[in-house]
Motif scaffolding. Structure first.
Motif, PDB file in Angstrom:
ATOM      1  N   VAL A  61       0.846  -1.186   0.000  1.00 64.39           N
ATOM      2  CA  VAL A  61       0.000   0.000   0.000  1.00 64.39           C
ATOM      3  C   VAL A  61       0.882   1.238   0.000  1.00 64.39           C
ATOM      4  O   VAL A  61       1.620   1.491   0.957  1.00 64.39           O
ATOM      5  N   ASP A  63       0.946   4.767   0.549  1.00 60.67           N
ATOM      6  CA  ASP A  63       0.125   5.731   1.274  1.00 60.67           C
ATOM      7  C   ASP A  63       0.076   7.066   0.525  1.00 60.67           C
ATOM      8  O   ASP A  63       1.101   7.640   0.166  1.00 60.67           O
ATOM      9  N   SER A 105      -5.698   8.136   6.664  1.00 57.19           N
ATOM     10  CA  SER A 105      -4.982   6.863   6.582  1.00 57.19           C
ATOM     11  C   SER A 105      -5.679   5.740   7.338  1.00 57.19           C
ATOM     12  O   SER A 105      -5.920   4.661   6.786  1.00 57.19           O
ATOM     13  N   TYR A 109      -7.040   2.172   5.705  1.00 52.68           N
ATOM     14  CA  TYR A 109      -6.463   0.859   5.979  1.00 52.68           C
ATOM     15  C   TYR A 109      -7.484  -0.085   6.613  1.00 52.68           C
ATOM     16  O   TYR A 109      -7.495  -1.292   6.327  1.00 52.68           O
ATOM     17  N   ILE A 152       0.237   2.880  11.732  1.00 49.44           N
ATOM     18  CA  ILE A 152      -0.721   1.969  11.103  1.00 49.44           C
ATOM     19  C   ILE A 152      -0.608   0.540  11.626  1.00 49.44           C
ATOM     20  O   ILE A 152      -1.609  -0.100  11.976  1.00 49.44           O
ATOM     21  N   HIS A 221       3.808  -1.414   4.184  1.00 49.31           N
ATOM     22  CA  HIS A 221       3.210  -0.084   4.296  1.00 49.31           C
ATOM     23  C   HIS A 221       4.241   0.941   3.843  1.00 49.31           C
ATOM     24  O   HIS A 221       5.264   1.142   4.496  1.00 49.31           O
ATOM     25  N   LEU A 223       5.002   4.657   3.238  1.00 51.06           N
ATOM     26  CA  LEU A 223       4.516   5.980   3.637  1.00 51.06           C
ATOM     27  C   LEU A 223       5.170   7.126   2.875  1.00 51.06           C
ATOM     28  O   LEU A 223       4.719   8.265   2.955  1.00 51.06           O
ATOM     29  N   ASP A 226       2.970   9.666   0.726  1.00 52.43           N
ATOM     30  CA  ASP A 226       2.119  10.552   1.516  1.00 52.43           C
ATOM     31  C   ASP A 226       2.939  11.709   2.071  1.00 52.43           C
ATOM     32  O   ASP A 226       2.514  12.876   2.027  1.00 52.43           O
ATOM     33  N   SER A 273      -3.650   1.947  -2.691  1.00 49.48           N
ATOM     34  CA  SER A 273      -3.386   3.072  -1.797  1.00 49.48           C
ATOM     35  C   SER A 273      -4.562   3.252  -0.850  1.00 49.48           C
ATOM     36  O   SER A 273      -5.678   2.802  -1.132  1.00 49.48           O
ATOM     37  N   ASP A 274      -4.317   3.903   0.269  1.00 52.00           N
ATOM     38  CA  ASP A 274      -5.377   4.141   1.248  1.00 52.00           C
ATOM     39  C   ASP A 274      -6.238   5.337   0.880  1.00 52.00           C
ATOM     40  O   ASP A 274      -7.435   5.369   1.156  1.00 52.00           O
ATOM     41  N   THR A 293      -8.074   5.923  -6.050  1.00 50.69           N
ATOM     42  CA  THR A 293      -6.745   5.350  -5.844  1.00 50.69           C
ATOM     43  C   THR A 293      -6.549   4.172  -6.792  1.00 50.69           C
ATOM     44  O   THR A 293      -7.513   3.545  -7.224  1.00 50.69           O
TER      45      THR A 293
END
Length: 437
Positions: A61, A63, A105, A109, A152, A221, A223, A226, A273-274, A293
């Motif tokens: 994922v 983010d 987020s 998730y 997360i 995950h 990040l 983001d 993606s979230d 997404t």
């Protein structure tokens, strides 16, 4: 004269008190209706009796990755995401995953991994903790290993029964939104840790044995995007460079996993993606850039690319993907997709519907998977009906006539009868009619 004066005062006070009572009643009703947890417990999990198409799932994922930033096929994209672009063109099913507000987020998730839209009361904890524990794909798995952010990962380990969800996190101080440090280091940390983990498993007999069982999940995950979007904006060079790093990292991880499992063709991959992000680097609301997404799936049990049809959503010309079939989903549908790929029960509170267009399985297998999804929804519905009935006065409670007990039993019996008679097309049609109720 005095009597008339007191009458006016009394009348005014009565109106004020009555108005206050009405406002309090309205406020309480809003909180009771919209801030009640959708999660109920003591629901029996449902699963398909057939062997799963994949033994393991790799969920990645990115983010804060918006669909158009990833799928837009300008010259820079071709350079920065060549591997995933090749996957889309040659090996996989793809589409847009549509999220709901709030596009934050934690809600994203929870929807992806548990199949339910976030508990509204979680806002009281800043979307950081579980107000009510919930079931998830990780909880239903035999083992899950995850790497990434401390914001997360803990909520899914906390909500899991037993000790089979393992987390490996960097410190919160590593998450730098000042723009002084490269955001890609958050993602390279994850890729490096996964690589070290697989190398270690080659010499650790106990870990190696666990990794060669079925129903396992790897969760990455990522990040960095983001953070890049917040600090540099989604159209920046830094954001697009982060896409390139993610693309290269995914290619490397896929190569290592395939090598570790000796190319047994039993690994399924899901990349999504979230939530997305606005042009000015924010998210949380319902703008298209925040709610659209990417979803890319490939590997065991997933269909390959096929030509598009006029019935499918049209894609922007800049994506240059109009020739390929596009399968859009609601974000909650990703959970039953992942659960079906590795043969575990759909999370019990999931509201997602299995996106059958992503699967490459026999008609019999598809019917069984969709039937288990239907039974999971019925079990959840029945539990909520029981709780509603128990909390209502008997002379006020009225059963939902469109899906009462007799109609529910009739629909599930029809699906079961169709499967036993090998009328698989009819079983799927009955399931779809059940969803329309």
């Amino acid at each position: 004269m005095f009597n008339g004066h007191f009458e006016r005062i009394f009348s005014t006070m009565f109106l004020i008190i009555s108005s206050l009572f009405v406002h309090i009643a309205f406020l309480v009703s809003v909180v009771d209706i919209y801030f009640k947890s959708p999660i109920v417990h003591n629901i029996k999990p449902q699963s398909s009796p057939l062997e799963a198409p994949a033994r393991r799932l790799v969920l990645m994922v990115a983010d804060g990755l918006r669909a158009d930033s990833f799928l837009g096929a300008d010259d820079l994209f071709k350079t920065n995401a060549s591997h995933l672009r090749h996957v889309i063109e040659e090996r996989e099913a793809w589409g847009v995953s549509h999220t709901r507000v709030p596009t934050e987020s934690r809600p994203g998730y929870v929807t992806l991994i548990a199949g339910l839209y976030e508990d509204p009361s979680a806002i009281a904890k800043g979307w950081k903790d579980n107000p009510v524990e919930f079931d998830s794909v990780f909880n239903e798995s035999r083992y899950t290993w995850s790497w990434g952010s401390p914001d997360i990962l803990p909520m899914f380990a906390k909500g899991a029964s037993g000790n089979h969800v393992y987390i490996d996190m960097y410190g919160s101080e590593v998450e730098d939104f000042s723009g002084r440090r490269s955001t890609t280091r958050l993602d390279t940390w994850v890729f490096r840790k996964v690589e070290e983990f697989l190398n270690h498993a080659k010499t650790d007999a106990v870990l190696n044995e666990k990794l060669h069982q079925d129903k396992i999940v790897f969760f990455l995950h990522l990040l960095g995007l983001d953070t890049a979007g917040h600090t540099h904006k989604p159209h920046s060079v830094e954001y697009k460079e982060n896409i390139r790093v993610v693309d290269a990292g995914i290619k490397r991880i896929e190569e290592m996993i395939e090598e570790f499992y000796q190319h047994d063709k039993k690994t399924a991959y899901v990349f999504t993606s979230d939530h997305g992000m606005t042009d000015w680097g924010s998210h949380g609301a319902g703008d298209k850039s925040e709610t659209e997404t990417p979803l890319v799936a490939w590997g065991a049990g997933v269909r390959g690319p096929r030509p598009s049809t006029s019935a499918e959503p049209s894609s922007p010309a800049s994506w240059r993907l109009g020739h390929l079939s596009r399968s859009d989903v609601s974000q909650a549908d990703v959970a039953p997709l992942m659960a079906s790929l590795i043969g575990i029960p759909v999370p019990v509170n999931s509201v997602g519907t299995l996106p059958r267009d992503y699967l490459e399985v026999t008609e019999h297998h598809l019917s069984e998977l969709m039937f288990s999804n239907a039974r999971q929804m019925v079990a959840q519905y029945n539990k909520k009906r029981e709780l509603t009935e128990a909390g209502s006065l008997s002379w006020i409670y009225k059963e939902f006539s469109v899906l009462n007990r007799s109609k529910e039993t009739k629909l599930t019996d029809q699906i079961r009868s169709h499967i036993r008679a090998k009328r698989y097309t009819e079983s799927v049609s009955t399931f779809l009619s059940f969803l329309c109720v």
